[in-house]
Design a protein around this motif. Sequence first.
Motif, mmCIF file in Angstrom:
data_model
loop_
_atom_site.group_PDB
_atom_site.id
_atom_site.type_symbol
_atom_site.label_atom_id
_atom_site.label_comp_id
_atom_site.label_asym_id
_atom_site.label_seq_id
_atom_site.Cartn_x
_atom_site.Cartn_y
_atom_site.Cartn_z
ATOM 1 N N ASP A 1 0.859 -1.191 0.000
ATOM 2 C CA ASP A 1 0.000 0.000 0.000
ATOM 3 C C ASP A 1 0.887 1.230 0.000
ATOM 4 O OD1 ASP A 1 0.876 0.437 2.683
ATOM 5 O OD2 ASP A 1 -0.614 -1.042 3.334
ATOM 6 N N GLY A 2 0.303 2.407 0.114
ATOM 7 C CA GLY A 2 1.083 3.644 0.085
ATOM 8 C C GLY A 2 1.287 4.238 1.469
ATOM 9 N N CYS A 3 1.106 3.415 2.503
ATOM 10 C CA CYS A 3 1.133 3.936 3.879
ATOM 11 C C CYS A 3 2.434 3.641 4.592
ATOM 12 C CB CYS A 3 0.013 3.305 4.712
ATOM 13 S SG CYS A 3 -1.620 3.541 4.031
ATOM 14 N N ARG A 4 2.698 4.479 5.569
ATOM 15 C CA ARG A 4 3.586 4.111 6.663
ATOM 16 C C ARG A 4 2.675 3.699 7.811
ATOM 17 N NH1 ARG A 4 8.670 6.137 9.197
ATOM 18 N NH2 ARG A 4 8.382 5.888 11.449
ATOM 19 N N TRP A 5 3.062 2.624 8.563
ATOM 20 C CA TRP A 5 2.189 2.090 9.596
ATOM 21 C C TRP A 5 2.766 2.322 10.986
ATOM 22 C CZ3 TRP A 5 -2.582 -0.235 8.620
ATOM 23 C CH2 TRP A 5 -2.875 -0.422 7.258
ATOM 24 N N LYS A 6 1.878 2.231 11.953
ATOM 25 C CA LYS A 6 2.229 2.528 13.334
ATOM 26 C C LYS A 6 1.433 1.585 14.220
ATOM 27 C CE LYS A 6 2.463 6.838 16.036
ATOM 28 N NZ LYS A 6 2.011 8.258 16.034
ATOM 29 N N PHE A 7 2.056 1.090 15.289
ATOM 30 C CA PHE A 7 1.357 0.160 16.180
ATOM 31 C C PHE A 7 0.977 0.891 17.454
ATOM 32 C CE2 PHE A 7 1.113 -3.434 19.192
ATOM 33 C CZ PHE A 7 0.207 -4.232 18.502
ATOM 34 N N VAL B 1 9.014 6.689 -0.456
ATOM 35 C CA VAL B 1 9.314 5.969 -1.691
ATOM 36 C C VAL B 1 10.788 6.130 -1.976
ATOM 37 C CG1 VAL B 1 8.814 5.694 -4.126
ATOM 38 C CG2 VAL B 1 7.007 6.433 -2.551
ATOM 39 N N ARG B 2 11.498 5.035 -1.746
ATOM 40 C CA ARG B 2 12.940 5.098 -1.864
ATOM 41 C C ARG B 2 13.365 4.949 -3.313
ATOM 42 N NH1 ARG B 2 16.537 3.168 2.541
ATOM 43 N NH2 ARG B 2 14.798 2.012 3.389
ATOM 44 N N ASN B 3 12.516 4.329 -4.101
ATOM 45 C CA ASN B 3 12.961 3.848 -5.405
ATOM 46 C C ASN B 3 11.736 3.762 -6.295
ATOM 47 O OD1 ASN B 3 14.436 2.545 -7.413
ATOM 48 N ND2 ASN B 3 15.637 1.450 -5.865
ATOM 49 N N LEU C 1 14.371 -3.003 2.740
ATOM 50 C CA LEU C 1 12.986 -2.582 2.921
ATOM 51 C C LEU C 1 12.917 -1.374 3.846
ATOM 52 C CD1 LEU C 1 11.306 -6.101 3.474
ATOM 53 C CD2 LEU C 1 11.564 -4.812 1.331
ATOM 54 N N ASN C 2 11.821 -0.618 3.762
ATOM 55 C CA ASN C 2 11.578 0.467 4.698
ATOM 56 C C ASN C 2 10.865 -0.067 5.925
ATOM 57 O OD1 ASN C 2 12.646 2.718 3.321
ATOM 58 N ND2 ASN C 2 10.833 2.844 2.025
#
Lengths: 222, 222
Positions: free
Chosen positions: B84-90, B103-105, B150-151
């Motif tokens: 997906d296009g998200c950064r996630w958080k717990f 987006v690194r690449n 990976l990010n």
Amino acid sequence: RCMSRLLSAVESELQAGREKGDPTERGLQVTLEDAELWRKFQQITNEMIVTKNGRRMFPVLKVSVSGLDPSSMYSFLLDFMPADGCRWKFVNGEWVPAGRAEVRNEGRSPGGIYIHPDSPNFGAHWMKAAVTFNRVKLTNKVNGEGQIMLNSLHKYQPHLHIVCVGSQHRLVSNVSFVETQFIAVTAYQNDEITALKIKYNPFAKAFLDAKDRNPGRPGLAE
Amino acid sequence: RCMSRLLSAVESELQAGREKGDPTERGLQVTLEDAELWRKFQQITNEMIVTKNGRRMFPVLKVSVSGLDPSSMYSFLLDFMPADGCRWKFVNGEWVPAGRAEVRNEGRSPGGIYIHPDSPNFGAHWMKAAVTFNRVKLTNKVNGEGQIMLNSLHKYQPHLHIVCVGSQHRLVSNVSFVETQFIAVTAYQNDEITALKIKYNPFAKAFLDAKDRNPGRPGLAE
DNA sequence: ATCTTTCCCACCTAGGTGTGAACC
DNA sequence: ATGGTTCACACCTAGGTGGGAAAG
């Protein structure tokens, strides 16, 4: 199994291939790595343990290769040829012949053929680093695939075969190094061989004396 | 490196290859192994550790394959696509979106491509046993070859590519399993994930309670 | 303060050594 | 009795775990 038939079928093509002047491996060169170490063992007659479940070789057969076609596909095979027709015996600190060899198998590669696990692969792969046969296992029992069966107390010499795999298989190289001769044993006979194995094989480090393990600190050990 | 270009070049041939009706892989079938285990992790949102030197995946991506041409040569590749296009958080025991993905690449396979070490090999080899990607390593740093970058805190899904290597490279399969989605992390966020990893990964056995380690002898432990 | 990453660690898996007693 | 083989074993190599403190 079928690999044995493949090899003998393909071997007869070696001369034909050369006559055709196939240019892809014109300058092929195969060099034995760790040759000095091998010679240390060779000087006092090398021994290799064989066990029911298979034992690795030490030193490890390792070759560096150049002159392959980088984009052609090759497989690397290893077999073990009897070095003579004798059975050997260790008496009074030296190896002496003791009767004729037991011939278990009439074909060429009596003990079977070991296929290097990187096979098949591009010439570029085989040339980018030394090719190491550290996983080959020697046994004295009929076993699952992937192991080499040898007669204890017989002398052998490993032979390396490089096969170009494609629409038509073609034997490219067939080399052997006298330095790598050894006598198969179920237990080491010559104490000097045992000492060399312990000195150079990292897996035998448990049997190194404390003084040998701390060469830079002579005063601390013992 | 060049493998990335190879893949995208070859991918456009997939449709063409199918239109030509190449018969060699007509009944190709790729099945995810240990799917039940993967689903246990998927249900509570799987996490995979990334480290500087690279961390293996658990569960291990493993597929069984049928329908290849036994005598044709194939390579198996793995890459990791953003899910997906998200950064996630717990937070508060659940994963929630937290901003747009970094987006690194821009290319397809941002983190690089892992080539299965048995590659290249015959179809017969790939089909005789399940193909296991246990040696792939995930990292969050630019590193030597063979690792996937990976990010952290981003969600990914592994994609498997089977390429027929010959005079002309040709993409044969391009499959992915939703069960194998995961969020890359530098430390586990969800305790339930940690518990599952410890329960099923033999390398984490040190963290199993005594009672869990002797399930057949309830009276002896403790 | 909070969140994320890094590092070292004890504890495992997995398996390669020769030893020495037992076996045949 | 002798010579060869087998087996369990302690001790290694090599490297994969998450924990927890520390760092950023």
